[in-house]
Write a protein that holds these residues in place. Structure first.
Motif, PDB file in Angstrom:
ATOM      1  N   THR A  10      -7.152  -6.001   5.532  1.00 52.60           N
ATOM      2  CA  THR A  10      -7.799  -6.239   4.243  1.00 52.60           C
ATOM      3  C   THR A  10      -6.972  -7.175   3.377  1.00 52.60           C
ATOM      4  O   THR A  10      -5.772  -6.960   3.181  1.00 52.60           O
ATOM      5  CB  THR A  10      -7.998  -4.902   3.501  1.00 52.60           C
ATOM      6  OG1 THR A  10      -8.929  -4.103   4.230  1.00 52.60           O
ATOM      7  CG2 THR A  10      -8.533  -5.130   2.099  1.00 52.60           C
ATOM      8  N   ASP A  11      -7.624  -8.217   2.824  1.00 56.86           N
ATOM      9  CA  ASP A  11      -6.912  -9.159   1.958  1.00 56.86           C
ATOM     10  C   ASP A  11      -7.576  -9.289   0.589  1.00 56.86           C
ATOM     11  O   ASP A  11      -7.416 -10.292  -0.101  1.00 56.86           O
ATOM     12  CB  ASP A  11      -6.804 -10.523   2.629  1.00 56.86           C
ATOM     13  CG  ASP A  11      -8.155 -11.136   2.978  1.00 56.86           C
ATOM     14  OD1 ASP A  11      -9.191 -10.483   2.714  1.00 56.86           O
ATOM     15  OD2 ASP A  11      -8.185 -12.259   3.511  1.00 56.86           O
TER      16      ASP A  11
ATOM     17  N   GLY B  49      -3.842  -3.912   4.934  1.00 55.36           N
ATOM     18  CA  GLY B  49      -3.380  -5.250   4.579  1.00 55.36           C
ATOM     19  C   GLY B  49      -2.257  -5.723   5.484  1.00 55.36           C
ATOM     20  O   GLY B  49      -1.274  -6.292   5.009  1.00 55.36           O
TER      21      GLY B  49
ATOM     22  N   HIS C 178      -4.956 -11.946  -4.415  1.00 55.31           N
ATOM     23  CA  HIS C 178      -4.528 -11.375  -3.142  1.00 55.31           C
ATOM     24  C   HIS C 178      -3.801 -10.067  -3.416  1.00 55.31           C
ATOM     25  O   HIS C 178      -3.260  -9.854  -4.509  1.00 55.31           O
ATOM     26  CB  HIS C 178      -3.607 -12.346  -2.394  1.00 55.31           C
ATOM     27  CG  HIS C 178      -4.157 -12.787  -1.079  1.00 55.31           C
ATOM     28  ND1 HIS C 178      -3.437 -12.717   0.081  1.00 55.31           N
ATOM     29  CD2 HIS C 178      -5.358 -13.288  -0.744  1.00 55.31           C
ATOM     30  CE1 HIS C 178      -4.162 -13.180   1.076  1.00 55.31           C
ATOM     31  NE2 HIS C 178      -5.347 -13.530   0.599  1.00 55.31           N
TER      32      HIS C 178
ATOM     33  N   THR D 205      -8.094  -2.834  -1.850  1.00 55.27           N
ATOM     34  CA  THR D 205      -6.764  -2.363  -1.472  1.00 55.27           C
ATOM     35  C   THR D 205      -6.303  -1.244  -2.401  1.00 55.27           C
ATOM     36  O   THR D 205      -5.797  -0.207  -1.945  1.00 55.27           O
ATOM     37  CB  THR D 205      -5.758  -3.524  -1.492  1.00 55.27           C
ATOM     38  OG1 THR D 205      -6.114  -4.471  -0.484  1.00 55.27           O
ATOM     39  CG2 THR D 205      -4.344  -3.031  -1.245  1.00 55.27           C
TER      40      THR D 205
ATOM     41  N   THR E  55       0.849   0.102   2.185  1.00 59.36           N
ATOM     42  CA  THR E  55       0.885  -1.298   2.578  1.00 59.36           C
ATOM     43  C   THR E  55       2.162  -1.544   3.386  1.00 59.36           C
ATOM     44  O   THR E  55       3.056  -0.697   3.405  1.00 59.36           O
ATOM     45  CB  THR E  55       0.818  -2.198   1.332  1.00 59.36           C
ATOM     46  OG1 THR E  55       1.720  -1.699   0.335  1.00 59.36           O
ATOM     47  CG2 THR E  55      -0.586  -2.204   0.755  1.00 59.36           C
TER      48      THR E  55
END
Length: 413
Positions: free
Chosen positions: A99-100, A125, A217, A105, A359
Motif C-alpha cells: 500500500t502506498d 507499505g 505518500h 495506511t 510499517t
C-alpha cells in the motif's frame, strides 16, 4: 508455510518471479479476479493459479483459511486495503502488502490491537516507496544523535524514458490522485494537510541543493511514529521540468477543470508518452522550453530512491543522505515486489516475531533487510556489486544554513 498472493498484475507477476529465489514457503497460490492472469503469474514460479473475487467475503474467507500468510498487490488501497486486512486478521493469517496511499495506511495501523490479539503479524507499505525508502530513512537517522527533519524521495535520476511507465497504469492513476488533493504530512509535531506539488529544497551531501516537489505518500506520516521528535517529515519527487509541468496540468485538470482522476491520468499518460519522442504539436514547445530551462539552471538529480535526515551530531548540525548503492533490474514492478518477498520470508522464518500491524521501519531490521537485498543490486554497468561494496551509499555533510525548512502550504489536519 502456505503463501497466498492476491493480485496477478505487474507487481503480482514480479512477486512470482522473485519468490522462486526464497525457500521459506511450502507452497504458493496466486489468486486474481482473472483466472488467466493468475495462471500466467503462477507459471512463473510453479505455483497454483486460481480465480478469486476479494469482495466475495465467503469465498475469500475459505481461501484465506487454507493459507498461513497473505501478500496483497491489489489496489486501489482506498477501496480494498482496510476491508482486506480485517478479513485477513479474522482468518488468522500473517500479512504483507505494498500500500502506498497515506490515508488507508493510517486506517490499517488502527487495526494494530486487533491483529495483536489474533497473533497476526501484518507489515504494510512494504514495496519500494514506501518500503525500501523507510528503511533507508532509518539508516540515515542512525548516523545522527537527533533528527529534526526527515525526507524520503524518489524520481527519475534524469533517466525518464526508462523510469516512467507506459499508459494509464494503476501507479499512474494513484500518482494523479496524490497530486490533485490535499495530502497529509508531518510538521511541528503533528499531521497537517499540505498542498501537493509545492517546491521543496533538499540539501543532499555531495550533490547540493536540489529542487523537488511534494507528493502524498505514507512515509511522511508513518516515520514520525518511530521518531516523534521530528519537526518535519515529507515525501518528495525529483523529475524534469517537463514532467513537473505535466503533473501541474494533471492536478489542475482534476481540481479546476472537472476531469475525473481517470481522465486526468489518461492525459498525463499521453504527455509522458510524448516525453519519449511522440509529440503532439502543442506540447513540443513545452518539452523544448523545460529542457533548455533545466540545462541553463544546471538541474541536479537526486538518486532514484533514498532519504535525507537533518539533525545533530554532538554540537554540529549535519545532513545525511542514504540511497541504494546501485540499481535493481526488472523495472518498478520487481523493485516493488522484492521487498514484500523479503518481508514475507522474514515472517515465516521467524526473523520477525512481534504481532500487530506495522510499517517496515517498526518491525524490520534494516541490516538484515539490506543483506537480503544486496545480491539483487547491480552497478552502473549492470554488473553485480563487488563483495566489499555495501548495499547503501551514505554521504554526510555539515548543514548550512542551519534549520532551513521547506516552505509548503499546510494546515492542521
Amino acid at each position: 508455510m502456505r503463501l497466498l498472493v492476491l493480485g496477478a498484475g505487474e507487481v503480482g507477476q514480479a512477486f512470482a518471479k522473485a519468490v522462486r529465489l526464497f525457500h521459506g514457503f511450502s507452497d504458493v497460490t496466486i489468486a486474481d479476479l482473472s483466472q488467466e492472469a493468475a495462471a500466467r503469474a503462477a507459471s512463473l514460479c510453479g505455483a497454483q493459479g486460481m480465480k478469486v473475487d476479494i469482495e466475495d467475503a465467503a469465498a475469500l474467507e475459505a481461501i484465506l483459511r487454507r493459507h498461513d500468510i497473505v501478500v496483497s498487490t491489489i489496489g486501489p488501497a482506498s477501496r480494498f486495503a482496510v476491508p482486506l486486512l480485517r478479513r485477513v486478521i479474522a482468518a488468522g493469517c500473517h500479512f504483507v502488502d505494498v500500500t502506498d496511499d497515506p490515508l488507508p495506511t493510517l486506517d490499517m495501523l488502527a487495526l494494530d490491537a486487533a491483529a495483536g490479539a489474533a497473533g497476526v503479524t501484518a507489515i504494510i507499505g512494504c514495496g519500494a516507496s514506501p518500503g525500501i525508502s523507510n528503511l533507508l530513512a532509518v539508516h540515515a537517522t542512525s548516523q545522527l544523535e537527533r533528527t529534526d527533519r526527515l525526507l524520503t524521495f524518489w524520481g527519475s535520476h534524469g533517466e525518464e524514458k526508462e523510469s516512467l511507465g507506459n499508459g494509464v497504469t494503476a501507479a499512474l492513476r494513484h500518482w494523479v490522485e496524490q497530486i490533485s488533493m490535499p495530502i497529509p504530512v508531518w510538521r511541528d509535531g503533528g499531521i497537517v494537510s499540505a498542498r501537493p506539488l509545492d517546491r521543496v529544497e533538499v540539501d543532499y551531501p555531495g550533490i547540493g541543493r536540489v529542487s523537488t516537489r511534494l507528493v502524498g505518500h505514507p512515509e511522511a506520516v508513518t516515520l514520525p511514529r518511530k521518531y516523534p521528535s521530528l519537526q518535519e517529515c515529507l515525501n518528495v519527487m525529483n523529475f524534469s521540468g517537463y514532467v513537473h509541468a505535466a503533473l501541474d496540468r494533471a492536478a489542475r485538470d482534476v481540481r479546476t477543470n472537472g476531469l475525473t482522476i481517470d481522465q486526468a491520468a489518461a492525459r498525463l499518460a499521453a504527455s509522458l508518452d510524448e516525453r519519449r519522442g511522440r509529440f503532439r504539436p502543442g506540447d513540443a514547445m513545452s518539452y523544448v522550453y523545460h529542457g533548455v530551462s533545466d540545462a541553463l539552471r544546471g538541474k541536479k538529480w537526486l538518486p532514484p530512491l533514498g532519504a535525507v535526515a537533518e539533525g545533530w551530531r554532538g554540537r554540529k548540525r549535519m545532513v545525511v543522505g542514504a540511497a541504494l548503492n546501485g540499481t535493481i533490474p526488472g523495472g518498478t514492478g520487481f523493485l516493488t515486489a522484492l521487498p514484500a518477498v523479503i518481508a514475507a520470508d522474514m515472517i515465516v522464518t521467524r526473523m520477525i516475531k512481534r504481532s500487530g500491524v506495522a510499517t517496515p521501519e517498526q518491525l524490520i531490521d534494516p541490516e538484515a533487510f539490506f543483506f537480503a537485498l544486496w545480491p539483487f543490486l547491480v552497478d552502473g554497468q549492470g554488473a553485480s556489486l563487488s563483495t566489499d561494496a555495501a548495499a547503501i551509499a551514505v554521504t554526510t555533510a555539515p548543514l548550512s544554513p542551519p534549520g532551513r525548512q521547506s516552505r509548503i502550504t499546510a494546515a492542521r489536519a
